[in-house]
Motif scaffolding. Structure first.
Motif, mmCIF file in Angstrom:
data_model
loop_
_atom_site.group_PDB
_atom_site.id
_atom_site.type_symbol
_atom_site.label_atom_id
_atom_site.label_comp_id
_atom_site.label_asym_id
_atom_site.label_seq_id
_atom_site.Cartn_x
_atom_site.Cartn_y
_atom_site.Cartn_z
ATOM 1 N N SER A 15 -61.474 20.829 99.690
ATOM 2 C CA SER A 15 -62.189 19.733 99.042
ATOM 3 C C SER A 15 -63.210 20.329 98.083
ATOM 4 O O SER A 15 -64.107 21.085 98.498
ATOM 5 C CB SER A 15 -62.901 18.865 100.088
ATOM 6 N N GLU A 56 -60.772 18.036 108.563
ATOM 7 C CA GLU A 56 -59.700 17.220 108.018
ATOM 8 C C GLU A 56 -58.997 16.520 109.177
ATOM 9 O O GLU A 56 -58.519 17.188 110.107
ATOM 10 C CB GLU A 56 -58.698 18.069 107.244
ATOM 11 N N ARG A 104 -58.927 17.319 95.567
ATOM 12 C CA ARG A 104 -58.465 17.785 96.879
ATOM 13 C C ARG A 104 -57.137 18.519 96.702
ATOM 14 O O ARG A 104 -56.277 18.090 95.930
ATOM 15 C CB ARG A 104 -58.251 16.613 97.844
ATOM 16 N N SER A 153 -54.008 20.332 99.115
ATOM 17 C CA SER A 153 -53.403 20.577 100.422
ATOM 18 C C SER A 153 -52.268 21.583 100.254
ATOM 19 O O SER A 153 -51.412 21.410 99.386
ATOM 20 C CB SER A 153 -52.864 19.266 100.993
ATOM 21 N N GLN A 175 -56.602 22.636 103.719
ATOM 22 C CA GLN A 175 -57.071 21.542 102.875
ATOM 23 C C GLN A 175 -58.375 21.971 102.205
ATOM 24 O O GLN A 175 -59.327 22.351 102.891
ATOM 25 C CB GLN A 175 -57.330 20.292 103.729
ATOM 26 N N ASP A 181 -67.650 24.149 97.962
ATOM 27 C CA ASP A 181 -66.277 23.695 98.201
ATOM 28 C C ASP A 181 -65.874 24.068 99.632
ATOM 29 O O ASP A 181 -66.149 25.181 100.097
ATOM 30 C CB ASP A 181 -65.314 24.352 97.210
#
Length: 236
Positions: free
Chosen positions: A160, A220, A121, A123, A158, A171
């Motif tokens: 992932s 998120e 992950r 951010s 964000q 993704d």
């Protein structure tokens, strides 16, 4: 020791307690917490008429405890870069300064440390810091510097990396448009070193909804980040 900002380069080391928590429908959904250790490099340039410019980078890492659908320790890394400009003025026996600029923050954690089904992950935040600094003499050769800052969130994303679970998965990148940060720090400074305490805080709202896996909607959730610790700097 003068109260005025002087041109210098500062090398810092820090240790702090880190806590990140996501919330869904008023209940805790995911939490990461634990100690982190890092360093910083700061370049300060004094300009004319009380103006100054600062370039600052910070890196920190640590294994933190993860708690959600699974539990365990995961690797966390923080990268941060800031460009600031400010104006200072001496008032009686103290100095006041205001500053602003632009900041970039990236947090990386690796849920693959939890085993099967884990993924990376990332951010990222871009923000505008707006701060005030107060400085006064402490004894014959020292001073106390205290800053209070508000961070206006411009952009957050964000990502992932679900492809870590299965290469056939996509993704997902979710943008978060609402949030803010705050910082408080205070340090005792000598001519060539300083030691102080700091608190960094972020509160970010829910992201936009993402329907890459329609009819399943992914987003998120709102989250909070708290960092508080101690930092030692050497100035030359």
């Amino acid at each position: 020791m003068s109260l005025k900002t002087r041109g210098s380069v500062e090398i810092g080391v820090q240790t702090y307690k880190y806590k990140y928590e996501e919330e869904v429908d008023g209940a805790s959904f995911m939490e990461e917490s634990g100690p982190k250790y890092g360093f910083s490099v700061t370049g300060i340039k004094r300009l004319a008429d009380g103006y100054y410019a600062i370039a600052d980078i910070r890196y920190a890492t640590g294994d933190v405890s993860y708690s959600s659908s699974g539990t365990g320790d995961v690797t966390d890394k923080v990268y941060e870069a800031r460009l600031l400009a400010g104006k200072e003025a001496e008032v009686r026996n103290y100095l006041l300064s205001s500053y602003t600029g632009v900041g970039y923050r990236m947090l990386k954690n690796d849920l693959r440390d939890l085993g099967l089904g884990g993924y990376r992950r990332t951010s990222q935040y871009i923000y505008i810091p707006i701060g005030i600094l107060h400085r006064f003499h402490a004894g014959s050769s020292g001073r106390i510097s205290t800053s209070i800052e508000y961070d206006y969130l411009v952009w957050a994303k964000q990502t992932s990396y679900y492809s870590d679970i299965d290469p056939l998965l996509i993704d997902i990148a979710n943008k978060q448009k609402h949030g803010y940060g705050a910082r408080i720090s205070s340090a005792y400074e000598q001519e060539d070193w300083s030691i102080g305490l700091f608190l960094n805080y972020w509160k970010i709202g829910d992201s936009e909804l993402n329907d890459y896996y329609y009819p399943i909607v992914i987003w998120e959730p709102k989250n909070e980040t708290k960092e508080y610790g101690v930092q030692l700097k050497y100035r030359f």
